[in-house]
Scaffold this motif. Sequence first.
Motif, PDB file in Angstrom:
ATOM      1  N   ARG A   7       0.838  -1.198   0.000  1.00 25.64           N
ATOM      2  CA  ARG A   7       0.000   0.000   0.000  1.00 25.64           C
ATOM      3  C   ARG A   7       0.876   1.253   0.000  1.00 25.64           C
ATOM      4  O   ARG A   7       1.724   1.426   0.863  1.00 25.64           O
ATOM      5  CB  ARG A   7      -0.926   0.011   1.219  1.00 25.64           C
ATOM      6  N   ASN A  22      -7.220   3.291   3.940  1.00 20.81           N
ATOM      7  CA  ASN A  22      -8.177   3.297   2.839  1.00 20.81           C
ATOM      8  C   ASN A  22      -8.985   4.585   2.767  1.00 20.81           C
ATOM      9  O   ASN A  22      -9.638   4.858   1.754  1.00 20.81           O
ATOM     10  CB  ASN A  22      -9.131   2.105   2.957  1.00 20.81           C
ATOM     11  N   LYS A  47      -5.393   6.937  -2.466  1.00 19.52           N
ATOM     12  CA  LYS A  47      -4.657   5.753  -2.893  1.00 19.52           C
ATOM     13  C   LYS A  47      -3.737   6.089  -4.061  1.00 19.52           C
ATOM     14  O   LYS A  47      -4.141   6.702  -5.038  1.00 19.52           O
ATOM     15  CB  LYS A  47      -5.626   4.651  -3.306  1.00 19.52           C
ATOM     16  N   ASP A  84      -2.272   0.166  -4.389  1.00 22.07           N
ATOM     17  CA  ASP A  84      -2.802  -0.797  -3.417  1.00 22.07           C
ATOM     18  C   ASP A  84      -3.015  -2.103  -4.158  1.00 22.07           C
ATOM     19  O   ASP A  84      -3.912  -2.215  -4.991  1.00 22.07           O
ATOM     20  CB  ASP A  84      -4.114  -0.305  -2.803  1.00 22.07           C
TER      21      ASP A  84
END
Length: 326
Positions: A116, A171, A175, A178
């Motif tokens: 991530r 989250n 982003k 990811d």
Amino acid sequence: MSQWWFASENFTNGFSELKSPAKADSENRYFRDAQKLSITAEKTWIKDNMDQLFNKDNDVIIASKYQIGSRRIVDKIHYLKKNYPKKMAIGPLFHPNIYATNDFKESSEAIILQIRVYDEDGLSNKEIEAIQHTLSGVGTASSIAFPALAPIAGLATGIGNSLVSLVDSLNNHDKIIDGTIRLDINKPDNQGYDHLQPGFLICFGDDINGKELYLGEDKQIYSGNDERRHYEGSSYIVIRIRRAFLESPDYEINEHAATLLTEIQNGKNGKSTKAISFVKETIDSYTKFKKLKRVKELKLKDTLTGDEQELLDELISDNTISDFIN
């Protein structure tokens, strides 16, 4: 089109062609019992500025999770930097290792890996500065690499809890990358498995066509056949898999401690049914170690008192450790 691609660790004229992770690279790809294995985050390149509307650069956080078998998934943070400009490579990372072992087990079946990369907006300037200061300390970097340790690592007031909350809520931020991949262990080729094998994994921010893309020896992606140009079609992170154990001696202790704290916290929050069994397993291992240590101490003594001899006899006959005593 795929988010994940693979490149061999054998470069030709400084480049290695991207291929599917489902394509076995060579017969030497297998990892066998008792071998060493390290998975490291090598370099990241970010295409877009997620904060351009606010007239500032990305506040980059690079984090990972992995799972082997039924082991608890533990968060790790590899990089955290405020106001990092777009289209500039990030690396080397302060804590690059995603996973490492000096005693690989083929029975693990697979490693599930999640990477991530986010533009975080949850920490204040003061909190970022405190974390950056922590990273410069030899004894405190693990409290950032393993967020579960942060609340008890002596960080500035509230910083540890803020870091844990940030990872839990990634989250909710912008982003950049990811991606999750299952790397199967020692499976046959041409049967749809993504292989755990030495080389480089590249996770892109989007599904891309990796044909005519190459990994350079500088760990950056290039396009074109005749004239290689730096690829700027998507953000990406380069991950290396190798037969080596690259961690510091305290790595496994820190990892196990972070796993233990994660299990305890999840058990308190009602999120895990494995918390009690994991804690009992940890305490059981510690108890056995203490018994074995005591056996060694007593055997090294020239003479023993009656009580010491009685204790030694009891320990030697203890079925929980007898198999480990010479």
